[in-house]
Design an enzyme around this catalytic site. Structure first.
Site, PDB file in Angstrom:
ATOM      1  N   ASN A 141       2.717  -0.578  -1.386  1.00  8.69           N
ATOM      2  CA  ASN A 141       2.699  -0.923  -2.890  1.00  8.69           C
ATOM      3  C   ASN A 141       4.120  -1.076  -3.571  1.00  8.69           C
ATOM      4  O   ASN A 141       4.222  -1.713  -4.516  1.00  8.69           O
ATOM      5  CB  ASN A 141       1.943   0.143  -3.543  1.00  8.69           C
ATOM      6  CG  ASN A 141       2.114   1.554  -3.263  1.00  8.69           C
ATOM      7  OD1 ASN A 141       2.965   1.688  -2.232  1.00  8.69           O
ATOM      8  ND2 ASN A 141       1.457   2.279  -4.253  1.00  8.69           N
TER       9      ASN A 141
ATOM     10  N   LYS B 141       9.166   3.136   9.948  1.00 10.49           N
ATOM     11  CA  LYS B 141       8.050   2.191  10.154  1.00 10.49           C
ATOM     12  C   LYS B 141       7.206   1.875   8.742  1.00 10.49           C
ATOM     13  O   LYS B 141       6.875   2.694   8.142  1.00 10.49           O
ATOM     14  CB  LYS B 141       6.948   3.066  10.901  1.00 10.49           C
ATOM     15  CG  LYS B 141       5.710   1.891  11.035  1.00 10.49           C
ATOM     16  CD  LYS B 141       4.396   2.769  11.503  1.00 10.49           C
ATOM     17  CE  LYS B 141       3.409   2.013  11.348  1.00 10.49           C
ATOM     18  NZ  LYS B 141       2.940   1.117  10.020  1.00 10.49           N
TER      19      LYS B 141
ATOM     20  N   ALA C 270       4.946  -0.605   6.096  1.00 11.94           N
ATOM     21  CA  ALA C 270       3.275  -0.768   5.986  1.00 11.94           C
ATOM     22  C   ALA C 270       3.304  -2.212   6.863  1.00 11.94           C
ATOM     23  O   ALA C 270       4.044  -3.117   6.738  1.00 11.94           O
ATOM     24  CB  ALA C 270       2.821  -0.851   4.794  1.00 11.94           C
TER      25      ALA C 270
ATOM     26  N   GLY D 297       1.641   7.939   1.286  1.00  6.69           N
ATOM     27  CA  GLY D 297       0.493   7.115   1.617  1.00  6.69           C
ATOM     28  C   GLY D 297      -0.914   8.041   1.393  1.00  6.69           C
ATOM     29  O   GLY D 297      -0.566   8.727   0.561  1.00  6.69           O
TER      30      GLY D 297
ATOM     31  N   GLU E 256       4.165  12.486   0.288  1.00  4.61           N
ATOM     32  CA  GLU E 256       3.811  12.127  -0.868  1.00  4.61           C
ATOM     33  C   GLU E 256       2.448  11.256  -0.991  1.00  4.61           C
ATOM     34  O   GLU E 256       2.439  10.291  -0.381  1.00  4.61           O
ATOM     35  CB  GLU E 256       4.679  11.104  -1.528  1.00  4.61           C
ATOM     36  CG  GLU E 256       4.839  10.968  -3.039  1.00  4.61           C
ATOM     37  CD  GLU E 256       4.159   9.396  -3.254  1.00  4.61           C
ATOM     38  OE1 GLU E 256       3.065   9.503  -3.694  1.00  4.61           O
ATOM     39  OE2 GLU E 256       5.044   8.456  -3.227  1.00  4.61           O
TER      40      GLU E 256
ATOM     41  N   CYS F  53       0.478   5.314  -7.144  1.00  7.58           N
ATOM     42  CA  CYS F  53       0.035   6.837  -6.640  1.00  7.58           C
ATOM     43  C   CYS F  53      -0.112   7.681  -7.847  1.00  7.58           C
ATOM     44  O   CYS F  53      -0.549   8.371  -8.196  1.00  7.58           O
ATOM     45  CB  CYS F  53       1.005   7.373  -5.573  1.00  7.58           C
ATOM     46  SG  CYS F  53       2.439   7.288  -5.947  1.00  7.58           S
TER      47      CYS F  53
ATOM     48  N   GLU G 262      -9.763   8.116  -5.691  1.00  5.20           N
ATOM     49  CA  GLU G 262      -8.946   7.378  -6.154  1.00  5.20           C
ATOM     50  C   GLU G 262      -9.274   5.806  -6.075  1.00  5.20           C
ATOM     51  O   GLU G 262      -9.130   5.387  -5.015  1.00  5.20           O
ATOM     52  CB  GLU G 262      -7.418   7.481  -5.244  1.00  5.20           C
ATOM     53  CG  GLU G 262      -6.247   6.738  -6.060  1.00  5.20           C
ATOM     54  CD  GLU G 262      -5.170   7.320  -4.988  1.00  5.20           C
ATOM     55  OE1 GLU G 262      -3.963   7.208  -5.616  1.00  5.20           O
ATOM     56  OE2 GLU G 262      -5.086   7.917  -3.905  1.00  5.20           O
TER      57      GLU G 262
ATOM     58  N   GLU H 269      11.148  13.804  -3.758  1.00  7.20           N
ATOM     59  CA  GLU H 269      12.021  12.904  -3.774  1.00  7.20           C
ATOM     60  C   GLU H 269      12.904  12.647  -4.864  1.00  7.20           C
ATOM     61  O   GLU H 269      12.024  12.684  -6.131  1.00  7.20           O
ATOM     62  CB  GLU H 269      11.399  11.592  -3.145  1.00  7.20           C
ATOM     63  CG  GLU H 269      10.754  11.657  -1.711  1.00  7.20           C
ATOM     64  CD  GLU H 269      10.140  10.654  -1.436  1.00  7.20           C
ATOM     65  OE1 GLU H 269       9.971  10.181  -0.034  1.00  7.20           O
ATOM     66  OE2 GLU H 269       9.465   9.669  -2.118  1.00  7.20           O
TER      67      GLU H 269
END
Length: 470
Positions: A144, A167, A169, A220, A242, A276, A373, A450
């Site tokens: 996203n 890595k 998405a 994620g 997160e 998120c 969600e 973060e």
């Protein structure tokens, strides 16, 4: 596709990358698996021996050079985001700016990894606390925010003296490739940053099981985050997670309703609700609930939905058909339980993955949308009577990432600020995120932070040293 030890690796296995607005193939990437991930981890482990010893200013200079290159390629980076993610180009440009700002901030913070001198309890001792890099950091990022999530993880790691294996998405690999091209051009030493694109399970297992990986950072879903934590337990890695969110947006009767409605627009419909920290539950005090619902529905009905590359588009597509179906199920469930659609409510038939921006009045706690969600452009409006009631309902969630409140009552604002069980709270502010502040949640929304000086902490260890002089 892999970038390992300063070199690009092509493989015969290829995967296509699709534009979610059109369904068209916009490119393809070679994919890798366990063996290449092992190589990347080994490269990062070897380079850590020298990278950690460089002065912070030297590490920061490499990062600053990457910032310069990214700024020169900003339009290209934004176009890639829009093509593979779908968000409107203006939002993509904002993401590029934000991502670069994180890298620039930590290029400066690399100079400020301070330790402590501790007052001694004996006259013949000197006590110190050293702060040193934790080691190799494995990072897994979402689709996203395919650019800024990468820089937000890599930047504090490099500043602290860690090396990285990342890595991205599978839906958005092209943005990741762009980021690593910039690091390569900036001359970041071989092995300091490594990229692996491919089999999620194989790559993830190598990251979690490797004793050379000392830190794992992930953005994620909560379900995947829990799995990664379980898989990492055997090696006792430091974890930053997160995870999911279910943000309440509380509007009191004394609030500026126009400002509150605009705030919901910004929080809920940005990136088609696929963030998120996106608003999931809009709580409006009963006395103004009807008025606010009509106001919000009018504003939402004026939003333009379409291909993010087109001029004037406000809301782009969802990432895939599965996301569209989930949103539709939430809307249908709400309608079956008494919710009234004031605007939108339908899948948009096209080659892309579009859903109408939607407002639902009369939402209740029995609906799926009240606890799950949605990750889509749907704003359900719940009503409440008292401050105590809405705080209890807002906190009645296993998530605790972000919450919002609009009120002109200072005492009420302080009460809500202190009582909301969320890691981020915006008071009359629907966009509270900034590079110099900590970003992260509580409860099942994750661990660690973060952003700002706080973002360095998860990449550093504290080493206590006691020196006896006699």
């Amino acid at each position: 596709m892999a970038y390992i030890n300063g070199e690009w690796l092509e493989t015969t296995d290829q995967e296509n990358v699709y534009n979610p607005a059109t369904g068209e193939v916009i490119g393809s990437v070679s994919i890798v698996g366990a063996n290449e991930t092992k190589e990347a981890i080994q490269a990062a482990s070897e380079s850590f021996k020298t990278w950690r010893k460089l002065p912070g200013a030297t590490r920061g200079a490499y990062m600053a050079k990457a910032v310069e290159i990214m700024r020169s390629r900003a339009d290209e980076l934004a176009n890639t985001i829009t093509k593979e993610n779908g968000k409107p180009l203006a939002d993509a440009k904002g993401e590029v700016t934000s991502g670069i700002n994180y890298l620039e901030w930590y290029a400066e913070e690399a100079k400020r990894v301070y330790g402590d001198v501790v007052p001694a309890s004996h006259e013949d001792k000197h006590l110190m606390v050293l702060r040193q890099p934790v080691g190799v950091a494995a990072a897994i990022t979402p689709w996203n925010f395919p650019f800024s999530m990468i820089t937000r993880k890599i930047a504090p790691a490099l500043a602290a003296g860690c090396t990285v294996v990342l890595k991205p998405a599978p839906a958005t690999p092209l943005s990741a490739i762009n980021v690593f091209e910039c690091f390569h051009e900036a001359g970041v030493p071989a092995g300091v940053v490594n990229l692996v694109i491919g089999d999620a399970e194989a790559i993830g297992k190598e990251m979690t099981s490797s004793t050379d990986v000392s830190k794992l950072t992930f953005t994620g879903s909560t379900a995947v985050g829990k799995m990664l934590m379980r898989d990492s337990a055997a090696t006792m890695k430091r974890m930053s997670m997160e995870l999911g969110g279910h943000a309440p947006f509380i509007i009191f009767e004394d609030a500026d309703l126009e400002a509150a409605a605009n705030g919901v627009l910004m929080s809920k419909f940005r990136n088609a609700g696929q963030t998120c920290i996106s608003t999931n539950r809009v709580y409006v005090q009963q006395s103004v609930a009807s008025e606010f619902g009509d106001l919000l529905a009018r504003k939402v009905s004026e939003l333009t939905v379409g291909d993010g590359t087109k001029e004037g588009v406000d809301v782009g597509p969802l990432i895939n058909d599965g996301a569209v179906q989930k949103v539709n199920e939430h809307v249908q469930d709400a309608c079956s339980k008494g919710g009234k659609v004031l605007s939108g409510g339908n899948i948009i038939e096209s080659d892309g993955n579009f859903f109408e921006p939607t407002v639902i009045q009369g939402a209740t706690d029995t609906m799926r949308i009240a606890t799950e969600e949605t990750f889509g452009p749907v704003a359900p409006i719940f009503s409440f009577e008292t401050t105590e009631e809405v705080i209890e309902r807002a906190n009645n969630s296993r998530y605790g990432l972000a919450g919002y409140c609009f009120t002109n009552d200072l005492s009420r604002a302080y009460e809500v600020m202190n009582e909301l069980e969320y890691g981020i709270v915006g008071i009359n502010d629907p966009t509270p995120i900034t590079v110099q502040a900590p970003f992260g949640g509580i409860k099942e929304s994750g661990t660690g932070k973060e952003g700002g000086k706080y973002g360095l902490d998860d990449y550093l260890i504290e080493k206590f040293v006691s020196i006896k002089t006699n």
